[in-house]
Design an enzyme around this catalytic site. Structure first.
Site, short mmCIF file in Angstrom:
data_model
loop_
_atom_site.label_atom_id
_atom_site.label_comp_id
_atom_site.label_asym_id
_atom_site.label_seq_id
_atom_site.Cartn_x
_atom_site.Cartn_y
_atom_site.Cartn_z
N SER A 1 1.39 4.87 -4.78
CA SER A 1 0.07 5.16 -4.39
C SER A 1 0.21 6.09 -3.02
O SER A 1 1.25 6.32 -2.37
CB SER A 1 -0.40 3.83 -3.69
OG SER A 1 0.18 3.21 -2.44
N ASP A 2 -1.05 6.62 -2.63
CA ASP A 2 -1.11 7.54 -1.42
C ASP A 2 -0.85 6.48 -0.31
O ASP A 2 -1.37 5.22 -0.69
CB ASP A 2 -2.49 8.31 -1.38
CG ASP A 2 -2.24 9.57 -0.56
OD1 ASP A 2 -1.26 9.28 0.41
OD2 ASP A 2 -3.06 10.35 -0.54
N TRP A 3 -1.06 6.69 0.91
CA TRP A 3 -0.61 5.96 2.00
C TRP A 3 -1.96 4.99 2.28
O TRP A 3 -2.92 5.58 2.71
CB TRP A 3 -0.04 6.52 3.17
CG TRP A 3 1.40 6.77 3.38
CD1 TRP A 3 2.20 6.47 4.40
CD2 TRP A 3 2.38 7.07 2.30
NE1 TRP A 3 3.30 6.68 4.10
CE2 TRP A 3 3.60 6.94 2.60
CE3 TRP A 3 2.04 7.27 0.77
CZ2 TRP A 3 4.71 7.37 2.34
CZ3 TRP A 3 3.43 7.42 -0.01
CH2 TRP A 3 4.50 7.53 0.85
#
Length: 838
Positions: free
Chosen positions: A224-226
């Site tokens: 995932s992105d952060w």
């Protein structure tokens, strides 16, 4: 580290250990399982340099030109070299994984992270990205293609629903990933924050599993992105292997419960863990130990590559009367807000503390053999320039003291916990740690001494993720501790800049103190904002001066100067992750300054630094214009190399530059409205739109001039017999002779375009399908070959069949480059065929 027998290890892992492996432990590390000798892996941003594990007071790094700058090189071999150096920087930082490259598509000039991606065209972006990733992974470092997919704006980026047709998705937004994957099956892919047609990408099975894994045959790790994970079982079942960062929000006990209740079957969890273990095996040959120290390289050969990349990215937009190159023996007047500011990178996760930076003024001064003078012309800062580098400590060292406490300044008996000397008064404390600071709540006093060089009223500004007060000799000048207003700094976590002023005397030394309280002391409403760490601060100052005074002085000096160069544009303040630009214009005063200097001296050269297009209402006045992007460590030297002719410019625009924002095809459909953004321009992004509606941009995609001239001739096409099933193995090979007809060595970019036949669907007038860059000495000729698979050259996405369609008909081939000369040929597609896959 050792290579794992993945299937045997899966059998030995407990449910709890499997769950732990699917989430990070902190901002940059995966979980370890010591019992089975599974180590933690480290990852690092990213887009234009390897920061390491610390935003605050970390190890310095090489800063590469931003991605639009690298996109402007149209040089796949250079991108491979850049990837290899990026890998070496990663190894020096103890990082197994690079969080890049970014290959989203700039559907608007306003996108806050537009500078992070290579191009508006999927072929250019995908081929550059593929070679960049090959360079990384040939050195053993894992590359991460991001953000998969349609992460094209910052406004409401966590929540916005991108409404996009599947045809546009395939032909425009997935195409860079598609083509990059054909060249290099990257070890990792990072999902986008946004939704696509109603479902967040990190839990979108169609995107992650059906297209990426099954159709494209990719078997790497999806992260995932952060803070871009929004569910437990939905994300696991869709194919999201790794939630980042840690500690986990959605895995842990929630995932264990989901498995025990069959919301997510254990065999599905095993698939996620299998990909984590495969990533371990991919990076194991690096031999990087857990928690490796972070080191700096900064080798001469690296500096040379960065300088070459910076120079090769500079686009010569105009050069009437051969104003350029400049004469080294003549005196020169340097004007403008970007002259003494090294605009070397954009903001957000692309920002880093570079080993060094070279401002354009310094680059010019190092080249010139004549007198070099300077005039400010105008100031263009969004917030007041950082004060830290102008301060001295009590001991006379550069910078200021940063003293940390657990109690506020109102407590006279508080204990000093930590003391640092800092030079940059912009500090993002996301990763600040000290054994005695046990929570996000702490306080810091920053103290330094300022000696102004001129009398006058000085403005001071304070921006905080937290609270802050600035004192001059004990007098409160700025109070940003109450009635706070939401701003955009620190990924949207901070206040706007609050200002105050004080009259100061030249030569007198003043004590500057900033009292800072960390994020929990703030009264901002942080709902809907991803909170990054315990706080951040920024304090700056500038002598107050009228723009009219500065512009008039610059124009007067320009009227008397032999040679004039204006440096203007944007900086990381204006182009940054976290927010989109409101308009395409240069900062207030810049256009007027440029116009008036050109009136005073029509031969003045204009150099614009920006990561994405800006308006240029004075463009018709200027004879010589360069687009110089954010050029990394060596930005100033790279620009000077081109200005003085030591490097012949060869760059071409990777983006269309519209005359005005309203001309851009996304103008009516950019930003979120009621939680959604409609990709109403469909496949007509960038040049595809301008050519379809016959609307001339200010400077078109692919434009770029040279100090020499080229001719192209002898175009020939070779094809192979068609097969029953359309697949790889039906190449179209175009060969063309390119000759340097001028007096200067230089490089030409040969561009191959395809014009489709009339069909039952609307298609762009032409599309870029291949390119090659060739370096030639004066009078030299070379044969250039461009090979394109027929299926990629001819196909459009058929939404009814849910397949690519290569339709029967005659396809025209256009070969272009520097200048107006166009070579033409054609080939036949004998029968309509449909296909899927890479």
């Amino acid at each position: 580290m050792v290579q794992f027998d993945v299937e045997k290890t899966l059998e030995e892992l407990t449910l709890g250990e499997k769950v732990a492996l699917t989430a990070g432990t902190d901002f940059w590390h995966t979980a370890a399982v010591p019992r089975l000798n599974i180590p933690s892996l480290r990852m690092s941003d990213g887009p234009n340099g390897v920061r390491g594990t610390r935003f605050f007071n970390g190890t310095r790094a090489a800063c590469f030109p931003c991605s639009t700058a690298l996109g402007a090189t149209w040089d796949t071999e250079l991108l491979y070299e850049v990837g290899r150096l990026m890998a070496e920087e990663s190894i020096a930082k103890g990082s197994h994984i690079i969080l890049g490259p970014t290959i989203n598509t700039q559907r608007s000039p306003l996108g806050g992270r537009g500078f992070e991606s290579f191009a508006e065209d999927g072929v250019l972006s995908g081929l550059l990205a593929g070679n960049y990733c090959k360079g990384l992974q040939d050195k053993g470092v894992a590359a991460t293609l991001k953000h998969f997919v349609c992460n094209d704006q910052e406004h409401e980026r966590l929540a916005v629903d991108s409404i996009v047709t599947m045809r546009a998705m395939r032909e425009i937004y997935l195409m860079p990933f598609h083509l990059a994957m054909r060249l290099c099956k990257t070890a990792c892919v990072m999902t986008a924050y946004n939704k696509i047609n109603g479902t967040h990408v990190s839990e979108n099975k169609q995107i992650i599993t059906d297209i990426l894994r099954k159709e494209w045959g990719w078997d790497g790790l999806v992260m995932s992105d952060w803070f871009g994970t929004y569910s437990t079982s939905d994300a696991i079942n869709a194919g999201l292997d790794l939630e980042m960062p840690g500690p986990t929000r959605w895995r842990g006990t929630a995932l264990a419960h989901a498995v025990s209740s069959n919301k997510a079957f254990e065999y599905v969890l095993d698939e996620r863990v299998r990909n984590v273990l495969n990533l371990h095996n991919f990076v194991e040959p690096l031999g990087i130990p857990e928690n490796a120290p972070e080191e700096a390289l900064n080798r001469p050969e690296d500096q040379a590559l960065l300088r070459r990349a910076a120079a090769e990215s500079v686009v010569l937009m105009k050069n009437e009367d051969n104003i350029l190159p400049l004469k080294k023996e003549k005196s020169i007047l340097v004007i403008g807000p970007n002259a003494k500011t090294a605009a070397y990178c954009g903001g957000g996760s692309a920002s880093l503390d570079a080993y060094y930076t070279v401002a354009p003024f310094d680059g010019v001064k190092a080249k010139s053999e004549g007198e070099v003078s300077f005039s400010q012309g105008v100031y263009s800062y969004n917030e007041l320039p950082v004060l830290g580098p102008l301060l001295k400590t009590e001991e006379g060292e550069k910078g200021f003291k940063f003293r940390v406490y657990n109690e506020p300044s109102s407590n006279p008996n508080r204990e000093l916990l930590d003391e640092l000397r800092l030079e940059n008064s912009l500090g993002f404390l996301m990763d600040y740690k000290h054994p005695k600071v046990t929570s996000f709540l702490f306080y810091a006093d920053m103290e330094g001494y300022f000696t102004p060089e001129e009398d006058g009223i000085y403005d001071f500004g304070v921006t905080v993720q937290g609270t802050g007060k600035l004192y001059i000799d004990g007098e409160l000048v700025v109070d940003n501790s109450k009635n706070q207003r939401q701003g955009t700094a620190f990924f949207g976590n901070a206040t706007v800049e609050e200002k105050g002023s004080k009259e100061l005397k030249a030569g007198q030394t003043y004590k500057v103190v900033v009292e800072f309280g960390s994020a929990p002391t703030s009264d901002l409403d942080m709902r809907g904002v991803v909170v990054f760490g315990p706080g951040g601060f920024r304090f700056g100052a500038a002598r107050r001066v009228g723009q009219e005074e500065l512009i008039s002085k610059a124009a007067e000096l320009a009227s008397q100067a032999d040679q004039v160069v204006i440096f203007a544009g944007l900086t990381s303040e204006w182009e940054t992750e976290g927010h989109d630009r409101d308009h395409m214009d240069l900062p207030a005063g810049s256009d007027e300054m440029i116009s008036r200097v050109l009136d005073a001296n029509p031969n003045a050269v204009v150099v614009i630094q920006s990561g994405t297009p800006v308006t240029m209402p004075w463009a018709h006045k200027t004879k010589a214009l360069l687009q110089a992007w954010f050029g990394g460590n060596e930005c100033g030297n790279g620009i000077a190399d081109v200005l003085y002719g030591d490097v012949n410019p060869s760059a071409k625009l990777p983006l269309s530059f519209p005359v005005r924002l309203q001309d851009n095809p996304s103008y009516l459909n950019f930003r979120s409205e009621r939680g959604r953004v409609l990709y109403g321009e469909d496949v007509y992004v960038g040049y595809r739109y301008y050519e379809k509606v016959d609307l001339a941009p200010l400077f078109p995609f692919g434009h770029g001039l040279s100090y020499t001239t080229f001719s192209r001739s002898d175009l020939s096409l070779a094809t192979v017999p068609e097969k029953r099933q359309l697949e790889d193995g039906e190449p179209i090979t175009a060969t063309v002779t390119v000759t340097n007809t001028g007096d200067v060595a230089g490089a030409e970019v040969v561009q191959l375009w395809i014009v489709p036949p009339p069909t039952g669907v609307n298609r762009p007038v032409r599309e870029l399908k291949g390119f090659a860059k060739v370096f030639l000495n004066p009078g030299e000729s070379k044969t250039v070959e461009i090979v394109v698979e027929k299926k990629l050259a001819t196909s459009w996405w058929d939404e009814q069949r849910e397949k690519w369609a290569s339709e029967k008909g005659t396809y025209k081939v256009l070969v272009t480059g520097t200048g107006d000369e166009v070579l033409k040929s054609s080939f036949e597609v004998e029968k309509t065929r449909f296909w899927l896959g890479l």
